[in-house]
Structure formats: C-alpha cells, structure tokens
Scaffold this motif. Structure first.
Motif, PDB file in Angstrom:
ATOM      1  N   ASN A   1       5.775   3.562  -4.060  1.00 32.81           N
ATOM      2  CA  ASN A   1       6.087   4.093  -5.387  1.00 32.81           C
ATOM      3  C   ASN A   1       7.328   3.380  -5.903  1.00 32.81           C
TER       4      ASN A   1
ATOM      5  N   THR B   1      -7.213   1.223  -6.863  1.00 31.25           N
ATOM      6  CA  THR B   1      -6.583   2.547  -6.707  1.00 31.25           C
ATOM      7  C   THR B   1      -5.110   2.534  -7.103  1.00 31.25           C
TER       8      THR B   1
ATOM      9  N   SER C   1      -1.843   2.322  -9.738  1.00 31.62           N
ATOM     10  CA  SER C   1      -1.556   2.884 -11.059  1.00 31.62           C
ATOM     11  C   SER C   1      -0.254   2.279 -11.579  1.00 31.62           C
TER      12      SER C   1
ATOM     13  N   SER D   1      -3.153  -1.139  -2.813  1.00 31.50           N
ATOM     14  CA  SER D   1      -3.903   0.115  -2.935  1.00 31.50           C
ATOM     15  C   SER D   1      -2.971   1.321  -2.930  1.00 31.50           C
ATOM     16  N   ASN D   2      -3.301   2.293  -3.771  1.00 29.89           N
ATOM     17  CA  ASN D   2      -2.564   3.562  -3.875  1.00 29.89           C
ATOM     18  C   ASN D   2      -1.086   3.384  -4.208  1.00 29.89           C
TER      19      ASN D   2
ATOM     20  N   THR E   1       0.823  -1.213   0.000  1.00 32.48           N
ATOM     21  CA  THR E   1       0.000   0.000   0.000  1.00 32.48           C
ATOM     22  C   THR E   1       0.856   1.263   0.000  1.00 32.48           C
ATOM     23  N   GLY E   2       0.562   2.166  -0.944  1.00 32.46           N
ATOM     24  CA  GLY E   2       1.209   3.471  -0.982  1.00 32.46           C
ATOM     25  C   GLY E   2       2.637   3.477  -1.486  1.00 32.46           C
TER      26      GLY E   2
ATOM     27  N   THR F   1       2.011   2.958  -6.946  1.00 33.82           N
ATOM     28  CA  THR F   1       2.282   3.371  -8.322  1.00 33.82           C
ATOM     29  C   THR F   1       3.542   2.666  -8.808  1.00 33.82           C
TER      30      THR F   1
END
Length: 643
Positions: free
Chosen positions: A356, A388, A390, A370-371, A353-354, A373
């Motif tokens: 990058n 969510t 990407s 989730s969230n 989660t979260g 990238t």
C-alpha cells in the motif's frame, strides 16, 4: 500505604502477667519494647506503654565536623514549627526522647478500646501519615475519650518512628470531630472504614533524568487481538508543518524535603545520558526553554537522519517498494512527499504484491503488482498494473492498465480489460475494459469495451466490435443520490399535500355550513356590546370556535401553498437532470464495424433507449431527440450539433 500498629486481639499470655511496670527514657520505643520483651522471653506485641513525657531537640551541625549543640524545643513551639528554611536545611537535625512506662497489655475485658481498630500508615516518603479506622470498629463514649484518642494516635506513631507534636497540627481537630460523633451516638459503630491525614511534612520533588523523545516515529500501539501489519514498517516518517518532531527533556534537580520522622531527604543527582549531539536542517525549527528543547517541522515532507543531521525532504528515489526492502509506505496524500520508483524491468514489480502506497506524487517506472494499492494526488505508471491492483489519483497516467483506476483526469496508453472511473478519461488504445466518466475519449477502440459517460463519448478510430456506449446522467453518485433524494422528498410531499387538501376541504365545509349561524351570533354580540349588556358565555364560546376554524383554514392553505411550491421545485430539479441528457453526445470519427450499441438512459420516464449503428455506417454524431411530446429516440445528428 504502609500500616503500623494494627490493634491485636491476642490474649495476654501468663508470662506477660509477670512483667513489672518499667519506666525508661529512649529515642527508639520499638527497640526498647523488643529488648524488655526479650528479657521476659515473650513477644513484643504483648507489651504496651504509657507516654509520660516527650522532649524535642534540634541542632544545626557544622558541615565539616558534623557536630553541634542540641537545643530543647518546647512542645507548644514544636506543634506550630513550620520554618521551611530550617527544615529544608540539610544541616538541621531533629530528635525526640520519650519517657515511657512499659507494662503488660491489659486483658481484652479490661481494655475499653479493644474493639476500636486503629492503624497508622504512611506514603512511600513518610511525608504524609494517615490514620485508618477499620470497618465495624466500635467505641463507647467516656469523658476521657478525646484525650485517650490522641494518646492512642501518638503511641502508634511513636512505635512507627514517626515524630509526635510536629507536622501534626490537624490531630486535635480530628480528635474533636471523632469525639463529637462518639458523644452523640454514645456507642459509635463505624459502618465503613475511614482514613484521615494526621501528619504532613515537606514532600521532596523527585529529580528528573534527561530524556530524548522521537515523536516523529509515531509508534502505533497494537491493541489486544489486533492483527499486526508487518508490511507497514514506517519506511518513510512523514511530517506536517508545525508538528513536534523531537523533544529533549532537560535533567532537573529535585527539591529536598523532610519527612515525618524528621529525616532530611536529599534529592538524587540527575543522570544525563541523552543530550542532543545531532544537528538539524533549516526547515526544522528549534524552541528551547528551561525545561526542554523542542524541534518542530517548518514544512511538510518526511524526516530523515543524514550524516548526523535531521532533514525534512520531499523527494525520494527507491529501487522498488516491496515487503523485504521498504514495506508499505503511508505518508498521506497531503504530505508533499514525492517518490520515484526506478525499477523498470518488465518481468519484475516496481510496487510489490500487497503493498500500500500513499503519497502526494509518485512516479513508477515499472509495474504495479497484484493486490497493491497506490493513492496519490498525481501518479504515473510506466509499466503495467496487475488486474487486482488499484490506483487512485486526481491526475493519473498509466501505460498498460489491467486493474482498477480512479481519479479525475486519467490518461491510459493501453487499456486491457481494466476498470477506469474518473471525470475526464483519455485512452490511446482500448482492448476490452469498463470505463465510467463524465467525458471519455478513445483514440483506437478495439472490441468488448463498455463506456458509460454523462456528457460525451468520442471514438477516433474503430477497429473492433461488441462495444457498448452508454449515456447515463445518473452515473455520478452525487447526482444519483440527489435524484433519489428528490424522488423520496417529492413522494413525501405529494402524500402530505393530499392530506392537507382533505383537511382544507373538511374545514371549508364546516365553515360553509356554519356561516349563517356565525353571522347571527355576531349580530347578537354586537347588540349586547352596544347596549353594554353582559354577553352570554355560550355565544362567546361559539363565536371563538368559529373564528378558530377560520384561522385554522387560513393556516392550512398557507402550509399547502408552501409544500406545493417545494414540490414544484423538486420536480423542476429532477427535470433539469433530464435536460442535461439532451446535450450529451456519442461520437465515432471512423467507420462502424461489426455489432455495437449506443444507449441513452432517461430519468423520467425511467427507460433505456438503444441504437445499433449499421456495420460500415459513417454516421458520426449521435444524440437524444424528442420525436413527439414525451417520446424520445437516439438519432444521428449534423456535425454542427456536436458539443
């Protein structure tokens, strides 16, 4: 800058009046003044002195006995003494002996320099000495001013333990310059404080201890009030070819000096604590100089220390990417860093989660949380993406997609209500979702799928309904911006050509109405010229005015033609986008089920055409046809009209 001998405004005490003038010889004037003041039970700053004589002595001591004969040096010789070899010899010594007359300070009323506030200061090494003249200082010119000024400087230097007549050749020039200012003004008031160099000796060069600088760590400075990203902990230190990775700064012995007190300044021995004990791989280049050893990356990748050897690698396997273990990974898509994330458990996240992640290539065996990238040139995801999440990559493969995917060539095994934007998109099974691309191919299409393309949409098998298939030539942002820009430029040109046309008509009417008068004036001017008679100024002026109107009309017509040509080009360019839509196709290889829509969006006129294939229909290929001049419709086409 330390300050010595700031002028005092204290009144002379009654005890000071009892001091008898005393002549002494000393090497330490400040100590002598203190001793005499103590004998009179008074403060030393209530005493002053006259400098009667200065003796300068030098010697070279024996390195073992630390002894040697002192030899006197003449003041004239000392003032120009700049023998660097001697002065920077640790065995060379200098001392001065001063003959002074000590007495009580004069009352303020009797001191002509009471308002002339001077102070002597030096830098930390005492190799540079400065004279400060305080703001609002005041002095009245006298014939002895220049001599007294030098004497004031010397006495303040002596109080501070600074040598006189050595390293201070600039004092005479300064005294002459200040004296000239005072003489011109008669009474000079210093509106601003001033600082002047009055002695300069040999400044030592500081010793440098060794240091090891890890440039590759790229520690980012956190600005005030900036939020700290605790998820970004630099798990991977990516490097670029030619980048300075590590620098060993070699220890360097400083150079000795000698300050304005005559003291030799021995440099400290350097401290060596950081000599490299590590090794480096072949893809790290070493450049050594007298001052440093520098280590440069010889290829892209990431740097790591393994078995006391720095290595640049490209491949990395990790179990997962999450806050606890790695944090976010940002090595850049051009770093040539490739990562395999091996966590494949269906109920866990391979990318947490979260997080990058930015690398050149990434292979994720499991899920993207989730969230999160992911940004890469090439990416594959064996699990599923959260709604969510990407993912962006030029070449992208996803097993189950629920989030957002962006790229050029995208392949998705199962699309579940996710968003996809790319150039060429292939989907094995689509169950809901929004797809935008140049070309889209779906093996099995269920329900609630929205597809927008610029050239082709192809469905191999339809098993659902409520789908919308749209051909839109303005789907590409570049094309959309280009068309909008074209339209803006065209509107501006239309307005400009209208104004030019009005201007042209105005000048055409003026020329038409004045043509007969112009011809008459021209004939008269030719007659005057032939007979060598001076032409009337009014005739010449009217003739030139008419000529200017003709030239202006010609210029306007040329400008109008250029703008009209540009307008035609813009119109043709916009039309070319419209022509592309005529080649676009929507294809369904199977049977149409339930309710579905096919849409074509035109640019000019800006309308949207809709076609609803009948349930059970086996019409395969659909395109846009011109049914009449400027009228279009969506129609089933023959197989040979397929792209």
């Amino acid at each position: 800058m330390a300050l010595f001998g700031l002028s005092s405004n204290k009144k002379v005490s009654s005890s000071a009046k009892k001091v008898r003038p005393t002549v002494v010889r000393t090497q330490n004037v400040a100590k002598e003044l203190f001793k005499i003041a103590k004998s009179y039970d008074m403060e030393a700053d209530l005493l002053d002195f006259n400098l009667l004589d200065v003796q300068i002595f030098t010697r070279i001591i024996h390195p073992e006995t630390q002894d040697g004969e002192w030899e006197e040096m003449a003041v004239e010789e000392a003032q120009s003494f700049q023998n660097e070899e001697l002065l920077l010899n640790p065995l060379f010594q200098i001392k001065q002996t001063y003959e002074i007359e000590v007495f009580a300070k004069k009352p303020v009323s009797e001191d002509p320099y009471n308002d002339f506030k001077l102070a002597v200061g030096a830098n930390a090494t005492k190799c540079k000495v400065y004279l400060s003249i305080a703001q609002n200082s005041k002095v009245v010119y006298s014939s002895r001013f220049e001599h007294d000024f030098i004497d004031l400087i010397n006495r303040k230097k002596i109080r501070a333990g600074i040598l006189v007549y050595m390293f201070d050749s600039m004092v005479e020039h300064l005294a002459s310059k200040i004296s000239a200012r005072v003489r011109i003004a008669s009474e000079l008031i210093f509106e601003k404080s001033e600082t002047h160099l009055i002695a300069e000796s040999f400044e030592p060069t500081a010793t440098k201890n060794d240091a090891l600088i890890l440039h590759y760590e790229n520690t980012k400075e956190i600005k005030e009030n900036e939020r700290v990203d605790y998820a970004s902990r630099g798990f991977i230190q990516s490097v670029q070819k030619g980048q300075l990775l590590i620098e060993y700064v070699k220890a360097k012995m400083g150079k000795p000096g000698r300050n304005c007190r005559g003291e030799f300044m021995e440099p400290k021995e350097p401290v060596v604590n950081h000599q490299p004990t590590f090794k480096v791989s072949d893809n790290i280049k070493i450049i050594e100089t007298d001052d440093s050893i520098k280590y440069y990356a010889d290829e892209n990748g990431y740097i790591t220390l393994e078995n006391n050897t720095y290595v640049i690698k490209k491949e990395m396997d990790v179990e997962n990417i999450d806050f606890k273990t790695t944090g976010s990974i940002d090595s850049g898509i051009d770093s040539e860093v490739n990562i395999v994330v091996k966590e494949a458990d269906a109920i866990k996240d391979a990318v947490g989660t979260g997080m990058n992640v930015e690398v050149t290539e990434i292979e994720i065996d499991g899920n993207v949380g989730s969230n999160a990238t992911v940004l890469a040139k090439k990416a594959s995801i064996g699990g599923q993406t959260h709604k969510t999440a990407s993912v962006t990559a030029e070449n992208l493969e996803i097993n189950v997609h629920k989030g957002m995917a962006y790229g050029e060539n995208i392949h998705i095994t199962r699309l579940e209500h996710g968003t996809v934007e790319g150039e060429f998109v292939e989907i094995s099974q689509a169950v809901g979702g929004n797809i935008r691309a140049k070309e889209v191919e779906i093996e099995v299409c269920a329900s609630h799928v929205k597809v927008t393309a610029t050239r082709k949409i192809e469905i191999k098998k339809m098993i659902g309904s409520e789908n919308i298939f749209t051909i839109d030539p303005l789907l590409s942002r570049d094309v959309q911006n280009s068309v909008e820009d074209n339209e803006k430029q065209a509107e501006l040109l239309k307005e400009e050509t209208r104004d030019l046309k009005k201007e042209i008509e105005k000048y055409q009417n003026l020329i038409k109405n004045g043509m007969s008068a112009f011809i008459d004036i021209k004939k008269r001017l030719l007659h005057y010229q032939k007979n060598k008679v001076k032409m009337p100024a009014s005739f010449v002026k009217k003739y030139k005015q008419f000529q200017n109107m003709q030239e202006r009309l010609k210029s306007l017509k040329e400008e109008y033609a250029l703008k009209q040509e540009k307008l035609n080009l813009l119109t043709t360019r916009t039309a070319s986008f419209q022509d592309n839509i005529m080649d676009a196709r929507v294809i369904n290889r199977g049977k149409w089920l339930g309710y579905n829509e096919i849409k074509f969006k035109l640019i000019d006129p800006p309308i949207e055409l809709v076609y609803k294939p009948a349930e059970g229909s086996r019409e395969k290929i659909f395109g846009l046809v011109e049914v009449d001049d400027g009228e279009y419709a969506i129609r089933p086409l023959d197989d040979e009209e397929e792209l």
